[in-house]
Design a protein around this motif. Sequence first.
Motif, PDB file in Angstrom:
ATOM      1  N   ASP A 156       0.848  -1.190   0.000  1.00 56.03           N
ATOM      2  CA  ASP A 156       0.000   0.000   0.000  1.00 56.03           C
ATOM      3  C   ASP A 156       0.886   1.244   0.000  1.00 56.03           C
ATOM      4  N   ARG A 157       1.060   1.841  -1.182  1.00 57.25           N
ATOM      5  CA  ARG A 157       1.990   2.963  -1.312  1.00 57.25           C
ATOM      6  C   ARG A 157       1.496   4.204  -0.588  1.00 57.25           C
ATOM      7  N   ARG A 158       0.212   4.249  -0.286  1.00 56.08           N
ATOM      8  CA  ARG A 158      -0.323   5.428   0.405  1.00 56.08           C
ATOM      9  C   ARG A 158       0.323   5.620   1.770  1.00 56.08           C
ATOM     10  N   LEU A 159       0.866   4.540   2.339  1.00 59.46           N
ATOM     11  CA  LEU A 159       1.350   4.605   3.715  1.00 59.46           C
ATOM     12  C   LEU A 159       2.747   5.206   3.812  1.00 59.46           C
ATOM     13  N   GLY A 160       3.377   5.466   2.684  1.00 65.39           N
ATOM     14  CA  GLY A 160       4.687   6.132   2.703  1.00 65.39           C
ATOM     15  C   GLY A 160       5.720   5.401   3.541  1.00 65.39           C
ATOM     16  N   GLY A 161       5.677   4.078   3.542  1.00 68.88           N
ATOM     17  CA  GLY A 161       6.690   3.313   4.268  1.00 68.88           C
ATOM     18  C   GLY A 161       6.355   3.042   5.721  1.00 68.88           C
ATOM     19  N   ILE A 162       5.261   3.588   6.225  1.00 64.11           N
ATOM     20  CA  ILE A 162       4.859   3.320   7.608  1.00 64.11           C
ATOM     21  C   ILE A 162       4.330   1.881   7.691  1.00 64.11           C
ATOM     22  N   HIS A 199       7.510  15.476  -0.667  1.00 60.47           N
ATOM     23  CA  HIS A 199       6.145  15.062  -0.997  1.00 60.47           C
ATOM     24  C   HIS A 199       5.080  16.060  -0.564  1.00 60.47           C
ATOM     25  N   ASN A 200       5.448  17.055   0.260  1.00 63.73           N
ATOM     26  CA  ASN A 200       4.405  17.992   0.665  1.00 63.73           C
ATOM     27  C   ASN A 200       4.299  19.185  -0.283  1.00 63.73           C
ATOM     28  N   ALA A 201       5.071  19.156  -1.381  1.00 66.20           N
ATOM     29  CA  ALA A 201       5.011  20.277  -2.315  1.00 66.20           C
ATOM     30  C   ALA A 201       4.401  19.902  -3.658  1.00 66.20           C
ATOM     31  N   THR A 202       4.057  18.636  -3.845  1.00 68.81           N
ATOM     32  CA  THR A 202       3.377  18.216  -5.073  1.00 68.81           C
ATOM     33  C   THR A 202       2.266  17.246  -4.680  1.00 68.81           C
ATOM     34  N   PRO A 203       1.038  17.719  -4.620  1.00 74.02           N
ATOM     35  CA  PRO A 203      -0.015  16.835  -4.119  1.00 74.02           C
ATOM     36  C   PRO A 203      -0.349  15.711  -5.087  1.00 74.02           C
ATOM     37  N   VAL A 204      -0.731  14.595  -4.512  1.00 70.67           N
ATOM     38  CA  VAL A 204      -1.064  13.421  -5.303  1.00 70.67           C
ATOM     39  C   VAL A 204      -2.256  13.724  -6.218  1.00 70.67           C
ATOM     40  N   GLU A 246       8.236   7.791  -3.529  1.00 68.09           N
ATOM     41  CA  GLU A 246       6.861   7.484  -3.927  1.00 68.09           C
ATOM     42  C   GLU A 246       6.321   8.531  -4.894  1.00 68.09           C
ATOM     43  N   LEU A 247       6.698   9.805  -4.664  1.00 66.67           N
ATOM     44  CA  LEU A 247       6.233  10.876  -5.539  1.00 66.67           C
ATOM     45  C   LEU A 247       6.853  10.725  -6.932  1.00 66.67           C
ATOM     46  N   VAL A 248       8.171  10.482  -6.948  1.00 69.69           N
ATOM     47  CA  VAL A 248       8.860  10.348  -8.231  1.00 69.69           C
ATOM     48  C   VAL A 248       8.269   9.174  -9.013  1.00 69.69           C
ATOM     49  N   GLU A 249       8.040   8.078  -8.309  1.00 70.40           N
ATOM     50  CA  GLU A 249       7.428   6.907  -8.959  1.00 70.40           C
ATOM     51  C   GLU A 249       6.055   7.250  -9.526  1.00 70.40           C
ATOM     52  N   ALA A 250       5.257   7.936  -8.724  1.00 72.09           N
ATOM     53  CA  ALA A 250       3.896   8.248  -9.163  1.00 72.09           C
ATOM     54  C   ALA A 250       3.928   9.152 -10.394  1.00 72.09           C
ATOM     55  N   MET A 251       4.865  10.099 -10.418  1.00 77.89           N
ATOM     56  CA  MET A 251       4.954  10.994 -11.570  1.00 77.89           C
ATOM     57  C   MET A 251       5.387  10.225 -12.813  1.00 77.89           C
ATOM     58  N   GLN A 252       6.152   9.163 -12.606  1.00 73.16           N
ATOM     59  CA  GLN A 252       6.670   8.424 -13.759  1.00 73.16           C
ATOM     60  C   GLN A 252       5.724   7.337 -14.252  1.00 73.16           C
ATOM     61  N   ALA A 253       4.554   7.250 -13.616  1.00 74.17           N
ATOM     62  CA  ALA A 253       3.583   6.258 -14.088  1.00 74.17           C
ATOM     63  C   ALA A 253       3.219   6.587 -15.534  1.00 74.17           C
ATOM     64  N   ALA A 254       2.770   5.549 -16.243  1.00 75.67           N
ATOM     65  CA  ALA A 254       2.557   5.668 -17.685  1.00 75.67           C
ATOM     66  C   ALA A 254       1.714   6.880 -18.036  1.00 75.67           C
ATOM     67  N   LEU A 288       4.663  11.563 -17.398  1.00 74.37           N
ATOM     68  CA  LEU A 288       5.860  12.322 -17.765  1.00 74.37           C
ATOM     69  C   LEU A 288       6.519  11.711 -18.994  1.00 74.37           C
ATOM     70  N   ASP A 289       6.839  12.565 -19.972  1.00 72.75           N
ATOM     71  CA  ASP A 289       7.667  12.117 -21.082  1.00 72.75           C
ATOM     72  C   ASP A 289       9.120  12.048 -20.651  1.00 72.75           C
ATOM     73  N   LEU A 290       9.502  13.006 -19.841  1.00 68.44           N
ATOM     74  CA  LEU A 290      10.900  13.126 -19.438  1.00 68.44           C
ATOM     75  C   LEU A 290      10.964  13.638 -18.017  1.00 68.44           C
ATOM     76  N   LEU A 291      11.896  13.067 -17.242  1.00 66.15           N
ATOM     77  CA  LEU A 291      12.180  13.633 -15.929  1.00 66.15           C
ATOM     78  C   LEU A 291      13.673  13.931 -15.881  1.00 66.15           C
ATOM     79  N   VAL A 292      14.011  15.191 -15.667  1.00 58.64           N
ATOM     80  CA  VAL A 292      15.414  15.588 -15.606  1.00 58.64           C
ATOM     81  C   VAL A 292      15.735  15.963 -14.165  1.00 58.64           C
ATOM     82  N   ARG A 293      16.700  15.272 -13.586  1.00 60.25           N
ATOM     83  CA  ARG A 293      17.076  15.533 -12.193  1.00 60.25           C
ATOM     84  C   ARG A 293      18.505  16.043 -12.143  1.00 60.25           C
TER      85      ARG A 293
END
Lengths: 626, 436
Positions: free
Chosen positions: A541-547, B352-357, B390-398, B401-406
Amino acid sequence: MTDSDGGTADPGAGAPGPATSATIAAEVAAKTRRDDARRAVPAPRRRRLQIYALDPMRMENTGAGFVTPRITLSVPYEPLAPGPVGQRIQVVDYDGARRTFYEPVDLDDPHLLLSDGLTPSENDPRFHQQMVYAVVASTWEAFEAASGRRIGVRGGPLKVFPHAFYGENAFYDPTLKALLFGYFQADERDAGANLPGQMVFTCVSHDIITHETTHAIVDRLRPGFNEITNADVLAFHEAFADLVAIFQHFKLEQVLVDAINERQADLTTAEAISGMARQFGFASAQKAPLRTALDDTPDPGAYQRTLEPHARGVILVQAVFDAYRTTYLARVQDLLRLASGGSGILQAGRPHPDLVNRLAQEARATARLFFDRCVGAFTYLPPIDVTFADFLRALVTVDFVASPDEDSFRTAIIEAFRRRGIYAGEAGSLADRAVALPFTEMSALLPDAVSLLWTLTARARGEFSEASADERAIQNQVFPQLAWWAKQNAVELGLQPHVDKERPISVAAAHSTVRIDVDGQPQVVTVLQVVQRRPDLAVADRRLGGIVPKAGATVVIDAAGVVRYVISKSLPAAAAGGDVRLDELARTVDRFDRSDPRAAYRSAADGRMRVNFALLHGGYTPVEEE
Amino acid sequence: MTEPVRVRMYNVGFGDCFVVSIPGPERDHVVLVDCGRHSGTLMDEPPFWDVVERVVADLPRVDGKPAVDVLVMTHRHRDHVHGFSREELWRDVRVGEVWMPWTENDADPVARGLKEQQDASAARSFHALRAFGAGARPAVDIALNSITNQGAMDTLRGFGCPVRYLPDPLRPQGTVLTGRSGGGLGLPAGLTVHVLGPSRDRATITLLDPPPGSAYLRMVPAAAHAHDVAFDAAAPYDSPPLDVPRPWAGDWDISRPEYEARVGAGGAPLVDDDLLAHLDAAACADAEGLAMSVDHALNGTSLVLLFEIGKLCLLFPGDAQWGTWKAMLANPDWEQKLKDVRFLKVGHHGSHNATPVEFVEGYLHDAVAMLSVSATAYNTKGWKEIPKDELVEAMQAAGRLDLLVRSDKPAPRSPRVTSDPGGFWTEVRLDVDGGP
């Protein structure tokens, strides 16, 4: 006496040889012991120590001028090294802001033994050490009396730092197992009855000491409550600690008498009774006590709306205090009628001193009942993830068990909670029988483990020492048995089957205690706290952020090994979504991610979702209102 | 086909510095968004001031001088403005307009109140935390980040050009700025800017107002007003610690050996170095909480800008926090614009608190994202979740994002991406006609 140095040092001995000499030495030692025993007086049971009544700010007009009221607390006697340092409470006066130690008080100094300790003074750190020790010891004793067992004797000493840092804060640190008190300068412009700019010491506030000590004790009663898993957890910590502080006010005789003289029968409206941390509140320019337990017009929607932990906690405090007031006023109706010629309405002015004493007695007895029930409720609380509804059901259950026929406490509680929108969700009814937890009859087959636990409880009685070798042996024997049993019965306890590493089940704590049942018979009660960690769900469950979410059950077992109550917090076998507890955990994690200023800088492993009383008390956990 | 817009991310470590180049008929027009580095960036590679010099050197020339059409300061954090604190590096630069969030406008009484509170809280936590020694260093850095950064602010206000505070108080929910044609400096023709934040509503303002930390106020009143000189100094950690006066009249201080001798007892020692270190850390939690609250509040003041060029929408949210995002996502007028975003500057270095899901799942698609972060900012001590996996992963879901530059990773291979061989920057090209 010289010590024995072998036979050669004893020229008068007719028959030389170490054996004879050793025999003589042993006889001398035995005689000395007999002499000592004849001379000895028994160790005192109690130690009396002066403290401020509430805090240094409270002034009282005695007619001859204003004085700061002080009282003498009686705490259990134990020998104390300077500090004071005892077996369970160790006061260490190290100031982290100034990087210095302060002179420790020696409460075993004969002068101080004769004078009930030092006279209260804000200017003497040794008095601060004395007061903080006295109030911690007194609170601890109250908990042990209410729960019928030693609490945390084996958990290591509680360290107390009365001047730990500079700042408007005081807190319990679960990692250090320590209470840290701050000190600060009162507001320059608006300090209430304080001197503007004067130093305010949180360690001489009765309320703050009691509040923090309660956090330390709750940590020993329910270590699992240190994880923030729902919107109630932090609020419950704060509310419970405030309730203990407020019910402890009733132990202070003079405070009670003053309140009755001030407010007549309804002493609950006096600020000294229902207010929390008065000096602290005024010194921080709040113009009022920190919090108040009094609330005449409860808002049943507030509980749903309010998420800030202190504001939410106040709702629970006010619910319990409302029930207290109802119960107390019902109890004194007869006295008031007697004293008023039947009308029940007293004349204006100070009541007759006899009446004051009787009212004080009733107030104290009612407070004792409420305190006992609040502490007793822990038996019926889950090991983790506590909610206000859990507390409501536990309060009603403990009252049912202790007093099946007299229901005034539980009906007052249910009504006061209802008025604030707090219900036992699963009960489906407001009847006390429905709100009480359901009874089970599951056979536990644990008589050996239960009797071993009972042996431990019996031995801990009256001791302040480390666990002895055979006690440790019993512990080593009993915990694996209990864990084995919990794994065998996982499903009955509302858990998923045990799987090493993925779904491990463990027994977090176990104790037994004895109480006298309503039929006068001794009843041994054994309580297990079973916890199941669910790393599998944390991954899924990814919502838990590792908790890592946890399931758990508190198991209440009787002397015959029959399980009477199982209070479960369950989790699904797999993360499918739609599970109430997982959704609430995800919401809570999300809320903290968004509004906890630390969230960006702390990972799950760094304790991001663990209770941090420093930040909680400092007001740095802003949880937005919904 | 119109020439593509270029967004260049300079490698400032833990900080932000972006240059948007918009091709014009006579020259490229340039919007510079922020220029700063956090003091918590542990590795000076490339050296920060070399990067700042490169930023200036790379600017297009107008009348022989380096020129910026619009200079945006999203918020007053050191990791967004520190580059401006050396005024001499910017002396030659000609600037058309400087934009800042409304919270920096000293003529606005609400803004002034907030700023005073933020400055004072930052200064107090900074002073208090320094008293706790090396263990508190990450927290000191967080406090330092929020401190007035007055030197940089003076540079930003000293370009001799108009300074705009946004959004416009008269149109708080819909400030739109449109460029005009002509060769002069300023917002160029063809560029429309929508100001999405920071909001001026009461709830948002409350979030921008950190707890007062009043006890520290009473302890460091003089220091709180004299911070500017000390704070931009080269070695902020060497400054003298907070001087807490003896809390009572008498002298009860004793040393640790004296204390141990008094307590005596043959048992285990009461205090050891480890305990005292823990105690120091626990005791600074209060000041640390204050520092983080100010940090959070200042992030919340971030100017959020949506640039519209042709069919291309670019979103620069600064380090805006949930309060601002919530207001943005709730505004029906902006829904389509946010769904049209094809370039995202990832807020707050990927925390993660600067880009909401809600934004990632409901709005983000077919976009290019740039994330400016350092691989060495206290990664071993804390801050492990910046950026948040988790945020980076979520943004990279199909499809998102075409491109992510870090900036902390090698640039992805793509014909649209160019990297500076010296490691100073990475650049993406964005089509303004809506084509691939």
